[in-house]
Motif scaffolding. Sequence first.
Motif, PDB file in Angstrom:
ATOM      1  N   TYR A   1     -58.378-147.579 -31.213  1.00  0.00           N
ATOM      2  CA  TYR A   1     -57.517-146.374 -30.634  1.00  0.00           C
ATOM      3  C   TYR A   1     -56.076-146.466 -30.716  1.00  0.00           C
ATOM      4  O   TYR A   1     -55.059-145.355 -30.241  1.00  0.00           O
TER       5      TYR A   1
ATOM      6  N   TRP B   1     -59.971-139.989 -37.338  1.00  0.00           N
ATOM      7  CA  TRP B   1     -60.831-139.835 -36.211  1.00  0.00           C
ATOM      8  C   TRP B   1     -60.241-138.098 -36.150  1.00  0.00           C
ATOM      9  O   TRP B   1     -61.354-137.637 -35.755  1.00  0.00           O
TER      10      TRP B   1
ATOM     11  N   ARG C   1     -62.663-136.260 -38.574  1.00  0.00           N
ATOM     12  CA  ARG C   1     -63.995-136.100 -37.885  1.00  0.00           C
ATOM     13  C   ARG C   1     -64.139-135.187 -36.707  1.00  0.00           C
ATOM     14  O   ARG C   1     -65.192-134.146 -36.536  1.00  0.00           O
TER      15      ARG C   1
ATOM     16  N   GLN D   1     -68.687-134.921 -34.187  1.00  0.00           N
ATOM     17  CA  GLN D   1     -68.989-135.855 -33.388  1.00  0.00           C
ATOM     18  C   GLN D   1     -70.285-136.459 -33.167  1.00  0.00           C
ATOM     19  O   GLN D   1     -70.492-137.446 -32.820  1.00  0.00           O
TER      20      GLN D   1
ATOM     21  N   LEU E   1     -68.216-143.249 -33.535  1.00  0.00           N
ATOM     22  CA  LEU E   1     -67.007-143.951 -33.384  1.00  0.00           C
ATOM     23  C   LEU E   1     -67.358-145.321 -32.980  1.00  0.00           C
ATOM     24  O   LEU E   1     -68.270-145.605 -32.034  1.00  0.00           O
TER      25      LEU E   1
ATOM     26  N   PRO F   1     -64.852-148.343 -31.986  1.00  0.00           N
ATOM     27  CA  PRO F   1     -63.610-148.632 -31.668  1.00  0.00           C
ATOM     28  C   PRO F   1     -63.752-150.412 -31.836  1.00  0.00           C
ATOM     29  O   PRO F   1     -64.514-150.992 -31.189  1.00  0.00           O
TER      30      PRO F   1
ATOM     31  N   THR G   1     -57.241-137.674 -29.574  1.00  0.00           N
ATOM     32  CA  THR G   1     -56.910-138.843 -30.132  1.00  0.00           C
ATOM     33  C   THR G   1     -55.646-139.406 -29.848  1.00  0.00           C
ATOM     34  O   THR G   1     -55.228-140.632 -30.499  1.00  0.00           O
TER      35      THR G   1
END
Length: 237
Positions: free
Chosen positions: A34, A43, A46, A52, A57, A59, A218
Amino acid sequence: MAAPSVQEVLPPSLDSTSQPPSLFDGTTRLYISYQCPYAQRVWITRNVKGLQDKINLVPIDLQNRPDWYKEKVYPSNKVPSLEHNNKVIGESLDLVKYIDSNFEGPSLLPDDPEKQKFAEELIAYSDTFVPEIYRSFMRDAQTLAGAQFDFLEKALGKFDDGPFFLGQFSQVDIAYVPFIERFQIFMPAGFNYDITSGRPKLAKWIEEMDKLDGYKQTKVLEPEKLVEYYKNLFLKA
């Protein structure tokens, strides 16, 4: 044009105590941090393509990385990386292009050959722009960084059919925005320097970028921590 927004609940970062996901089970996974601007590029890609539900995701806590990430996913132990079709690939700009080319959603490059050529030039130049700004923090930030922001201001004036680098939103904007976001947060605090002063096109570009839901989701969550981190990194004697 970006795909319609999907507001998602972000998963927690995985650390050294975390178990790996079910690797290479047909699920497409984007490994990010992040806090990482390079991962943020992918990110954003995407999100604006509306993927999504197609790309999960995952992280990673870069301060306390799980061993399995290096051992089983990506030997270079960096983010971003993408697990897709039983292979893992990395490097942020390559992944932006890969996702744009291999997944559904609005194209992030125009058909116009002149714009395509300019896109290639500007995306390549991002590999100069970013380190030059970071280097300026340890020298003469206002002068050296200022020249780089002047370059962007001029680039934003090449096409007049929209506020973005190619007129319409594209891979070029994605390449630059995570870093400009951080520079806009840090430079007023670190150097009393406003990157948009005297640069109306850059100011408008930031304003328009901030309207894009796929990017807004983001953005840096704790600007104060970023400022403190950069001060310790670049301004400590």
